[in-house]
Design an enzyme around this catalytic site. Structure first.
Site, PDB file in Angstrom:
ATOM      1  N   SER A 157      -7.959  98.240  54.699  1.00  0.00           N
ATOM      2  CA  SER A 157      -6.968  97.098  55.819  1.00  0.00           C
ATOM      3  C   SER A 157      -6.214  98.058  56.526  1.00  0.00           C
ATOM      4  O   SER A 157      -6.848  98.735  57.377  1.00  0.00           O
ATOM      5  CB  SER A 157      -6.943  96.492  54.484  1.00  0.00           C
ATOM      6  OG  SER A 157      -5.852  95.170  54.793  1.00  0.00           O
ATOM      7  N   ASP A 214     -14.768  88.159  54.228  1.00  0.00           N
ATOM      8  CA  ASP A 214     -13.463  88.036  54.369  1.00  0.00           C
ATOM      9  C   ASP A 214     -12.933  87.574  55.450  1.00  0.00           C
ATOM     10  O   ASP A 214     -13.044  87.931  56.836  1.00  0.00           O
ATOM     11  CB  ASP A 214     -13.247  89.993  54.394  1.00  0.00           C
ATOM     12  CG  ASP A 214     -11.895  90.436  55.401  1.00  0.00           C
ATOM     13  OD1 ASP A 214     -10.579  89.370  55.166  1.00  0.00           O
ATOM     14  OD2 ASP A 214     -11.684  92.055  54.951  1.00  0.00           O
ATOM     15  N   HIS A 259     -11.154  89.477  51.515  1.00  0.00           N
ATOM     16  CA  HIS A 259     -10.465  91.070  52.043  1.00  0.00           C
ATOM     17  C   HIS A 259     -10.864  92.055  50.393  1.00  0.00           C
ATOM     18  O   HIS A 259     -10.823  93.244  50.271  1.00  0.00           O
ATOM     19  CB  HIS A 259      -9.441  90.771  52.339  1.00  0.00           C
ATOM     20  CG  HIS A 259      -9.015  91.847  53.142  1.00  0.00           C
ATOM     21  ND1 HIS A 259      -9.377  92.501  53.275  1.00  0.00           N
ATOM     22  CD2 HIS A 259      -7.117  92.072  53.003  1.00  0.00           C
ATOM     23  CE1 HIS A 259      -8.431  93.453  54.291  1.00  0.00           C
ATOM     24  NE2 HIS A 259      -6.929  93.868  53.940  1.00  0.00           N
ATOM     25  N   ASP A 260     -10.383  91.984  49.653  1.00  0.00           N
ATOM     26  CA  ASP A 260     -10.499  92.125  47.632  1.00  0.00           C
ATOM     27  C   ASP A 260     -11.756  92.976  47.786  1.00  0.00           C
ATOM     28  O   ASP A 260     -11.698  94.381  47.255  1.00  0.00           O
ATOM     29  CB  ASP A 260     -10.057  91.761  46.531  1.00  0.00           C
ATOM     30  CG  ASP A 260      -8.792  91.601  46.587  1.00  0.00           C
ATOM     31  OD1 ASP A 260      -7.606  92.214  47.400  1.00  0.00           O
ATOM     32  OD2 ASP A 260      -8.299  90.577  45.930  1.00  0.00           O
ATOM     33  N   ARG A 262       3.963  87.450  47.699  1.00  0.00           N
ATOM     34  CA  ARG A 262       2.548  87.974  47.131  1.00  0.00           C
ATOM     35  C   ARG A 262       0.986  86.870  46.676  1.00  0.00           C
ATOM     36  O   ARG A 262       0.285  87.306  47.022  1.00  0.00           O
ATOM     37  CB  ARG A 262       2.868  88.725  45.347  1.00  0.00           C
ATOM     38  CG  ARG A 262       1.574  89.857  45.149  1.00  0.00           C
ATOM     39  CD  ARG A 262       1.108  90.626  46.417  1.00  0.00           C
ATOM     40  NE  ARG A 262       0.402  90.988  45.220  1.00  0.00           N
ATOM     41  CZ  ARG A 262      -0.512  92.143  46.319  1.00  0.00           C
ATOM     42  NH1 ARG A 262      -0.190  92.709  47.193  1.00  0.00           N
ATOM     43  NH2 ARG A 262      -1.163  93.091  45.216  1.00  0.00           N
TER      44      ARG A 262
END
Lengths: 347, 200
Positions: free
Chosen positions: A121, A286, A319-320, A191
């Site tokens: 990232s 992602d 994305h994680d 968040r």
């Protein structure tokens, strides 16, 4: 600058690996502290003895970015001139500044050339900047779930997150420390939004679906669905430890980052300086840093005849995924780094 | 390793013979990267492979060759015009869906193309069909129900394709096993390797 190391630097100092962290990461990459047995490093599944980034073979360095809130100098640090926390006086930081500060850390440790610089990232973007700013100082760059520069959509997400913080009445223009408050609502919203973009639609559906907190609808604005509960929990957890000013400056650094800025927007020209060998990895689901963004890294490398390999990992986690265990992903990392280790004299 | 490779894959030696030292090579459907590694070791080429299968990507990386994970049938948009001396498709052409478009892409990205494929008109294959069965052999190791091969062809078919598409065949190497076949190649050859470019 706060940093941690794992493994042993070899005699010719050729086996060092630098791990660049993402937005909420830090220097504690792997392992547990003796006095904090629950505090496991954020990339512990990847980094360690016998793991893909093998600390039996490599000297691995984790650090906290300048401007961070995990020990490196940042907005929460005391300004020696005023005796108060920097807050809004802390200057904006660029990805280039980060690389400069990391290069000084490398100087201090006597490392002229890294075996590899690895990041996911935002960390992947730092690794790319390294290859452009100091082309001779690494043999390999591993850019995972990254992009050469952010798209409008990505900047937009960052801006919504920043606005949540900037418009929180407890933000006090960045000097909330003096007021003894924390812009918790802003941080929590930032968040929550971030988390939505780190997961894939499918992963969210799989994990939460339309699961309810209670047996029946309550018909009010309290937590009704499990996904709401999850996001609020993640938001609260984050707001309890992360600094609002750090969040602002890190996302801003991401937005500004564009290696082609001084090259008429032409990535082909900007990557002409790079000399490293590259491994680029993306994940199918992602959408925050999609596979297409990784291809934007590959094309200028191909154009400039650099060594580059690219793996597109089938994963449901969005994305994680770059933080999760996945057989193909880990096999790619392990096999690539095994060859890097051979260059350092490990058979 | 090289000796074993050239016996296992006799088309590799034929292909390598056409590649001058230091050439740039793109290998489409590169498998585990054996050909690229062979060319790196024997011809010091600068090369990349394109492959879709996860296990092959890992094998290429272990082999120390550049590999880009990509679906050949989705095109070669990551690669610029005339960016390689040679684009190779070794024993893969018959398993691609958009074969016609792929051959055009080969000649967009590469100055020359090299393809190798099993000759469906090889006499043993003809005999199989004559007696009523789909051929199964070392070149065509699949059963009709599990074969990835959707575009099998013969030497004659490929050559008339080239003619129709303004492609000039520069060289042809036909073989059965490791043995070169020069007499009645479309009948006696089990594998064909062609080097070609756009006709001027």
């Amino acid at each position: 600058m706060m940093y941690e190391t794992y493994g042993t630097l070899n005699a010719d100092k050729s086996n060092a690996i630098l791990i660049c962290h993402a937005l909420s990461g830090h220097h504690h990459v792997a392992g547990k502290y003796a006095d904090q047995p629950k505090n496991t490093g954020w990339w512990d599944n990847m980094v360690g003895a016998g793991k893909p980034i093998d600390t039996d073979k490599f000297f691995v360095i984790g650090f906290n970015n300048l401007g961070g809130c995990h020990g490196s100098t940042g907005p929460v640090s005391l300004n020696p001139e005023t005796g108060r926390q920097y807050g809004s006086d802390f200057p904006l930081i660029t990805v280039q500044d980060w690389v400069e500060s990391q290069a000084r850390l490398a100087d201090r440790l006597g490392i002229q050339q890294f075996a590899a610089i690895i990041g996911g990232s935002l960390g992947g973007m730092q690794a790319l900047q390294w290859s452009l700013a100091y082309p001779e100082r690494m043999r390999h760059v591993l850019a995972i779930a990254a992009a050469p520069r952010l798209t409008a959509q990505n900047i937009a997400f960052n801006d919504v997150a920043r606005n949540a913080i900037l418009t929180d009445p407890d933000f006090h223009g960045g000097n909330f420390y003096q007021h003894g408050v924390v812009p918790t609502r802003g941080l929590r919203l930032a968040r929550m939004l971030g988390h939505i973009t780190y997961l894939s639609d499918d992963a969210m559906a799989d994990k939460f679906g339309r699961l309810l907190r209670n047996a029946e609808f309550q018909y009010n604005y309290e937590i009704e669905f499990e996904i709401e509960s999850y996001l609020r929990y993640q938001g609260d957890k984050f707001a309890a430890y992360f600094d609002a000013n750090t969040y602002l400056l890190m996302t801003k650094a991401l937005d500004y980052f564009d290696p082609a800025h001084d090259f008429d927007g032409d990535l082909n020209k900007s990557f002409a300086r790079a000399k490293a060998n590259f491994l680029v990895i993306s994940f199918t689901t992602d959408w925050r840093f999609s596979p297409e963004r990784s291809r934007e890294i590959i094309r200028p490398l191909l154009h400039n005849h650099r060594n580059v390999s690219y793996a597109e990992i089938t994963s449901a986690q969005g994305h994680d995924s770059f933080l999760m265990e996945n057989a193909h992903y880990f096999a790619v990392m392990r096999n690539y780094l095994d060859n890097v280790a051979k260059e350092c004299g490990h058979e | 390793m090289s000796n074993r490779l050239t016996t296992d894959r006799p088309d590799f030696a034929a292909i390598a013979a056409w590649i001058p030292p230091g050439a740039s090579v793109l290998d489409l459907g590169c498998g585990d990267g054996s050909l690229l590694r062979f060319l790196q070791e024997t011809r010091q080429i600068r090369g990349y492979g394109v492959e879709i299968r996860d296990l092959d990507i890992v094998a290429c990386i272990a082999n120390g060759v550049n590999v880009i994970q990509n679906d050949l049938d989705a095109g070669l948009s990551d690669f610029e015009d005339n960016s390689f001396d040679f684009v190779i498709v070794s024993q893969t052409l018959q398993a691609t869906r958009h074969t016609e478009a792929l051959i055009q892409e080969i000649l967009r990205v590469g100055r020359q193309g090299i393809v190798s494929f099993p000759n469906f008109a090889y006499w043993k294959n003809r005999l199989n069909v004559l007696f009523g069965n789909m051929p199964v052999s070392s070149e065509l190791p699949y059963q009709w129900f599990d074969t990835p091969n959707v575009h099998l062809c013969t030497l004659n078919d490929f050559e008339s394709f080239c003619q129709d598409h303004h492609i000039a065949v520069l060289e042809r190497h036909v073989m059965t096993g490791t043995k070169r076949v020069t007499v009645l190649p479309n009948l006696l050859g089990s594998t064909a390797v062609y080097r070609f470019q756009r006709a001027v």
